[in-house]
Scaffold this motif. Structure first.
Motif, PDB file in Angstrom:
ATOM      1  N   ILE A 672       0.839  -1.212   0.000  1.00 41.53           N
ATOM      2  CA  ILE A 672       0.000   0.000   0.000  1.00 41.53           C
ATOM      3  C   ILE A 672       0.871   1.258   0.000  1.00 41.53           C
ATOM      4  O   ILE A 672       0.635   2.213  -0.759  1.00 41.53           O
ATOM      5  CB  ILE A 672      -0.955  -0.009   1.213  1.00 41.53           C
ATOM      6  CG1 ILE A 672      -1.997  -1.123   1.055  1.00 41.53           C
ATOM      7  CG2 ILE A 672      -1.637   1.340   1.369  1.00 41.53           C
ATOM      8  CD1 ILE A 672      -2.897  -1.297   2.259  1.00 41.53           C
ATOM      9  N   ILE A 673       1.903   1.264   0.837  1.00 41.66           N
ATOM     10  CA  ILE A 673       2.757   2.450   0.928  1.00 41.66           C
ATOM     11  C   ILE A 673       3.511   2.663  -0.384  1.00 41.66           C
ATOM     12  O   ILE A 673       3.688   3.804  -0.852  1.00 41.66           O
ATOM     13  CB  ILE A 673       3.737   2.315   2.113  1.00 41.66           C
ATOM     14  CG1 ILE A 673       2.959   2.266   3.434  1.00 41.66           C
ATOM     15  CG2 ILE A 673       4.700   3.505   2.147  1.00 41.66           C
ATOM     16  CD1 ILE A 673       2.048   3.456   3.666  1.00 41.66           C
ATOM     17  N   ASP A 674       3.965   1.587  -1.012  1.00 41.49           N
ATOM     18  CA  ASP A 674       4.653   1.725  -2.303  1.00 41.49           C
ATOM     19  C   ASP A 674       3.724   2.337  -3.345  1.00 41.49           C
ATOM     20  O   ASP A 674       4.138   3.181  -4.143  1.00 41.49           O
ATOM     21  CB  ASP A 674       5.155   0.360  -2.773  1.00 41.49           C
ATOM     22  CG  ASP A 674       6.343  -0.127  -1.959  1.00 41.49           C
ATOM     23  OD1 ASP A 674       6.960   0.715  -1.270  1.00 41.49           O
ATOM     24  OD2 ASP A 674       6.647  -1.338  -2.007  1.00 41.49           O
ATOM     25  N   GLU A 675       2.459   1.882  -3.366  1.00 42.72           N
ATOM     26  CA  GLU A 675       1.524   2.438  -4.336  1.00 42.72           C
ATOM     27  C   GLU A 675       1.149   3.877  -4.013  1.00 42.72           C
ATOM     28  O   GLU A 675       0.626   4.586  -4.867  1.00 42.72           O
ATOM     29  CB  GLU A 675       0.270   1.564  -4.399  1.00 42.72           C
ATOM     30  CG  GLU A 675       0.527   0.172  -4.994  1.00 42.72           C
ATOM     31  CD  GLU A 675      -0.744  -0.625  -5.168  1.00 42.72           C
ATOM     32  OE1 GLU A 675      -1.811  -0.129  -4.759  1.00 42.72           O
ATOM     33  OE2 GLU A 675      -0.658  -1.724  -5.718  1.00 42.72           O
ATOM     34  N   HIS A 676       1.390   4.338  -2.810  1.00 40.88           N
ATOM     35  CA  HIS A 676       1.182   5.741  -2.429  1.00 40.88           C
ATOM     36  C   HIS A 676       2.439   6.581  -2.647  1.00 40.88           C
ATOM     37  O   HIS A 676       2.482   7.745  -2.213  1.00 40.88           O
ATOM     38  CB  HIS A 676       0.756   5.839  -0.957  1.00 40.88           C
ATOM     39  CG  HIS A 676      -0.697   5.569  -0.730  1.00 40.88           C
ATOM     40  ND1 HIS A 676      -1.246   4.309  -0.880  1.00 40.88           N
ATOM     41  CD2 HIS A 676      -1.723   6.389  -0.374  1.00 40.88           C
ATOM     42  CE1 HIS A 676      -2.549   4.361  -0.606  1.00 40.88           C
ATOM     43  NE2 HIS A 676      -2.863   5.614  -0.307  1.00 40.88           N
ATOM     44  N   ASP A 677       3.441   5.999  -3.317  1.00 43.02           N
ATOM     45  CA  ASP A 677       4.690   6.709  -3.575  1.00 43.02           C
ATOM     46  C   ASP A 677       5.323   7.181  -2.260  1.00 43.02           C
ATOM     47  O   ASP A 677       5.833   8.297  -2.144  1.00 43.02           O
ATOM     48  CB  ASP A 677       4.458   7.914  -4.507  1.00 43.02           C
ATOM     49  CG  ASP A 677       5.772   8.470  -5.035  1.00 43.02           C
ATOM     50  OD1 ASP A 677       6.792   7.741  -5.011  1.00 43.02           O
ATOM     51  OD2 ASP A 677       5.800   9.658  -5.436  1.00 43.02           O
ATOM     52  N   GLY A 678       5.239   6.314  -1.246  1.00 39.43           N
ATOM     53  CA  GLY A 678       5.789   6.653   0.056  1.00 39.43           C
ATOM     54  C   GLY A 678       6.950   5.757   0.427  1.00 39.43           C
ATOM     55  O   GLY A 678       7.434   4.949  -0.383  1.00 39.43           O
ATOM     56  N   GLU A 679       7.401   5.886   1.663  1.00 39.37           N
ATOM     57  CA  GLU A 679       8.513   5.095   2.162  1.00 39.37           C
ATOM     58  C   GLU A 679       8.116   4.503   3.515  1.00 39.37           C
ATOM     59  O   GLU A 679       7.413   5.143   4.307  1.00 39.37           O
ATOM     60  CB  GLU A 679       9.774   5.947   2.330  1.00 39.37           C
ATOM     61  CG  GLU A 679      10.282   6.587   1.056  1.00 39.37           C
ATOM     62  CD  GLU A 679      11.479   7.486   1.326  1.00 39.37           C
ATOM     63  OE1 GLU A 679      12.004   7.455   2.456  1.00 39.37           O
ATOM     64  OE2 GLU A 679      11.874   8.228   0.405  1.00 39.37           O
ATOM     65  N   ILE A 680       8.595   3.298   3.796  1.00 40.56           N
ATOM     66  CA  ILE A 680       8.390   2.666   5.088  1.00 40.56           C
ATOM     67  C   ILE A 680       9.697   2.037   5.528  1.00 40.56           C
ATOM     68  O   ILE A 680      10.388   1.394   4.724  1.00 40.56           O
ATOM     69  CB  ILE A 680       7.248   1.630   5.034  1.00 40.56           C
ATOM     70  CG1 ILE A 680       7.055   1.005   6.418  1.00 40.56           C
ATOM     71  CG2 ILE A 680       7.484   0.591   3.958  1.00 40.56           C
ATOM     72  CD1 ILE A 680       5.790   0.160   6.520  1.00 40.56           C
ATOM     73  N   ARG A 681      10.057   2.281   6.791  1.00 39.69           N
ATOM     74  CA  ARG A 681      11.312   1.760   7.330  1.00 39.69           C
ATOM     75  C   ARG A 681      11.049   1.143   8.691  1.00 39.69           C
ATOM     76  O   ARG A 681      10.264   1.664   9.499  1.00 39.69           O
ATOM     77  CB  ARG A 681      12.359   2.874   7.454  1.00 39.69           C
ATOM     78  CG  ARG A 681      12.768   3.474   6.110  1.00 39.69           C
ATOM     79  CD  ARG A 681      13.797   4.556   6.316  1.00 39.69           C
ATOM     80  NE  ARG A 681      14.188   5.168   5.047  1.00 39.69           N
ATOM     81  CZ  ARG A 681      15.057   6.171   4.942  1.00 39.69           C
ATOM     82  NH1 ARG A 681      15.629   6.666   6.036  1.00 39.69           N
ATOM     83  NH2 ARG A 681      15.344   6.657   3.753  1.00 39.69           N
TER      84      ARG A 681
END
Length: 708
Positions: A672-681
């Motif tokens: 989901i975060i990838d499709e929102h053009d975001g980053e998760i760590r």
């Protein structure tokens, strides 16, 4: 020396000479501007002297420094200066004597005496006329004393007898008692002033010549009229017009005498100004001669300077052509020949420089291409020393590679797996080789690199070039795609028989429950319940598979992240875990799908609650932070954190530490975060516990946010 300076000095000198001529012809003007003219002449003389001094000093410094051509300049300037000074000094001496003698000749003792005698003669004549008019006035006053009363006819008769133009009798207060005029049209005679009347009451009376020569002179006499009574006497005024020709001649003599006296006073000033002007002329001529000497010297010595500079430049390796002279003499032809020779040398050097520049451009272009490649490129010498590395290599290895050129690749202390792959490739017999390596970083993450090495030809110096790229994300994407395909197929294959199994179990319980005894009925119920529960668990697993494989495309819109977090936290009011919300004020909205972001927050909170199930005092912190372009959502807990072996693979499907978990929660969150053009760590906190940081991009300010 600049021609502008000469032009300015000549203009100033011309102006001063014009002012001098004007002042000499107009004495009052000269008297008013005498000091100014002296000052201006002195200033221009000092300026010219300063310019000459500067030029002489410059030439002397060149001579002392033994600069090429300085002796020739000095010799030519001396010749021109001598040619100007000798005639100039002679003309100056003669002109100065002529001017001084001429000025002295203007002032003659006999002229001065004649003018003085003419002026005295005019004054004596006026005094005689005034005495005669006063005698007539006294006689008329005596006869008026004997008259019983002063009348105008009596006064007119006495006027005619005395042959005067006008006669007037004034009372002691100045009022007219009687008057008689030659001209009948004159009604009121010209009255004397109070001071004149006061002087007329004295015994000697008042007498004066009034007016100007051009307008006419009038003789005025005022005498008292004797009276036998003890009262203030009356006054008699008698006037007589001086002949006009006499008045004009007297005024002319006086004017000439005054002008002559002014000119006499200014005689010394004229001498000084003429002396300074002649001195200025001499300095100007000398200065012009020096300037011409410098100009001619430069022109004559220019070919020699060009040859001297050209020779020194060629000796220093500069083959550029010198400035050519259009002269047709031998020196001009020599400079042109020299330039032709240097031009040929310059063409040869230009061609070599062009070739070198082309090589440099190609090298710079190659360096620019390598610097902007995302792939890493390393160049090694034949003995294994690092010779060059691009920015992509440093980024992939997360190392600036400083001082690595001093070590052979065999001696690298870091990047062990990468080093071993390079050494194996260099020591192999193949000119081209490929490797794929996977290693763990100090932060626990796993990295996969694809390497391609090439042995350089010996004609270019030999060595090796290694090109490598980080394919960690690519492999992760392939793995996720494979898992999604597996999940889709498993969900399709497993979901179909689950419903018949559940229905069959329920039908068995319904049909056989009344035919069995108590023990059999209890066993049947336990068995059917187990089948139904396991089928339901299988359905949940299949639904998780379906959600992971067929996650819908997000509908992007501005979302108020703080409001969305508050809505989700409202569902956890009865949780055993203490949840702290620290939401930053004025957090901008983010671009996202509200329902999917809500699912992300739910998954993170559920995972955190599950991880804190064994904790005595479980706590979760949910924070939001923002900057100009991004908004961060941070979740922290005080649990055990992620195990090191799980941290690098936490986003892969079916990777979990929970006994009953599917391992799809974080994988779905990551997708989901990838499709929102975001980053998760993911990370472990130093004080204990885990931290998950999600970064989303801010929405444009013109759009209104939504949260659910």
């Amino acid at each position: 020396m600049r021609p502008t300076v000469l032009i300015v000095c000549a203009a100033i000198s011309g102006i001063l000479l014009f002012l001098l001529a004007t002042a000499s012809a107009n004495t009052p003007l000269f008297a008013r501007n005498y000091t100014l003219l002296i000052g201006l002449n002195g200033i221009i003389a000092l300026v010219l002297a300063g310019l000459v001094f500067v030029q002489l000093r410059s030439l002397w410094l060149e001579y002392k420094a033994r600069r090429f051509g300085s002796r020739l300049k000095l010799r030519l300037m001396a010749i021109f200066a001598a040619m100007a000074v000798v005639p100039g000094a002679l003309v100056y001496a003669v002109s100065l004597q002529f001017a001084v003698k001429s000025i002295e000749s203007w002032f003659n003792v006999r002229v001065d005496a004649a003018l003085e005698s003419g002026l005295q003669l005019g004054r004596a004549t006026l005094d005689i006329l005034l005495d005669q008019l006063a005698t007539k006035a006294d006689q008329m006053a005596i006869e008026l004393e004997l008259a019983p009363q002063v009348r105008s006819p009596l006064l007119n008769r006495l006027r005619e007898q005395a042959n005067v133009e006008s006669a007037t009798v004034f009372s002691p207060t100045g009022k007219i008692v009687a008057t008689a005029e030659t001209e009948l049209g004159t009604l009121i005679p010209e009255q004397p002033t109070t001071a004149q009347l006061r002087q007329g009451r004295q015994t000697s009376g008042y007498r004066a010549a009034e007016g100007h020569g051009a307008e006419g002179l009038v003789l005025r006499v005022i005498v008292p009229i004797p009276s036998r009574r003890l009262i203030e006497p009356q006054l008699l005024q008698v006037t007589q017009q001086v002949p006009r020709s006499f008045a004009m001649h007297a005024d002319s003599v006086e004017t000439v005498h005054r002008d002559y006296q002014e000119l006499s006073v200014a005689r010394n000033g004229l001498k000084r100004i003429y002396t300074l002007t002649l001195t200025l002329t001499l300095l100007l001529a000398l200065f012009a001669a020096v300037a011409v000497a410098f100009v001619l010297t430069r022109r004559l010595a220019a070919p020699l300077f060009i040859l001297a500079e050209g020779t020194q430049a060629v000796a220093a390796g500069d083959f550029s052509p010198r400035q050519a002279l259009p002269a047709r003499d031998e020196l001009g032809v020599l400079t042109q020949s020299f330039n032709q020779m240097t031009r040929q040398l310059q063409d040869a050097r230009a061609q070599a420089e062009a070739n070198r520049a082309a090589v440099e451009r190609n090298r710079a272009y190659l360096e620019s291409v390598l610097a902007n490649l995302s792939a890493g490129v390393l160049a090694f010498s034949p003995d294994g020393h690092l010779r060059a590395a691009n920015h992509g290599a440093m980024t992939i290895l997360n190392d600036e590679l400083q001082d690595y050129e001093r070590l052979r690749v065999h001696d690298w202390n870091t990047h062990a797996a990468f080093r071993d792959a390079l050494v194996a490739g260099f020591e192999g017999t193949e000119d081209d080789w490929n490797r794929q390596i996977e290693f763990s970083n100090p932060d626990g993450s796993t990295q996969t690199l694809l390497l391609h090495g090439t042995r350089l030809p010996e004609s270019t110096g030999g060595g090796f070039v290694v090109v490598f790229d980080d394919i960690t994300q690519l492999i992760a994407a392939q793995r996720n795609a494979a898992w999604a395909e597996v999940a889709r197929r498993l969900a399709h294959e497993i979901k179909n028989p689950l419903t018949p199994i559940q229905l069959s179990a329920e039908r068995l319980q319904f049909k056989l429950a009344d035919r069995l005894d108590e023990e059999g009925r209890s066993m049947l119920e336990r068995s059917t319940t187990t089948i139904v529960n396991q089928v339901e668990a299988m359905k949940n697993l299949v639904n998780a598979f379906r959600d992971y494989a067929r996650l819908p495309t997000p509908v992007m819109a501005p979302v108020d992240l703080n409001a969305l977090v508050r809505d989700v936290l409202a569902l956890y009011d009865g949780s055993r875990v203490m949840i702290h919300a620290e939401l930053a004020a004025e957090t901008p909205p983010v671009m996202g799908d509200a329902s999917q972001l809500r699912q992300v927050i739910h998954n993170l909170l559920q995972n955190a609650e599950d991880a804190l199930s064994d904790s005595d005092s479980p706590e979760i912190w949910l924070l939001t932070r923002s900057d100009a372009r991004r908004v961060d959502l941070i979740l922290r807990d005080n649990g055990q954190g992620f195990p090191p072996e799980i941290l690098s693979r936490a986003f892969e499907p079916y990777v979990t530490t929970k006994a009953r978990g599917t391992g799809l929660g974080l994988a779905i969150v990551k997708k989901i975060i990838d499709e929102h053009d975001g980053e998760i760590r993911l990370a472990n906190r130093e004080t204990g516990g885990a931290e998950i940081r999600i970064r989303l991009r801010s929405a444009p300010q013109t759009e209104s946010p939504a949260h659910g």
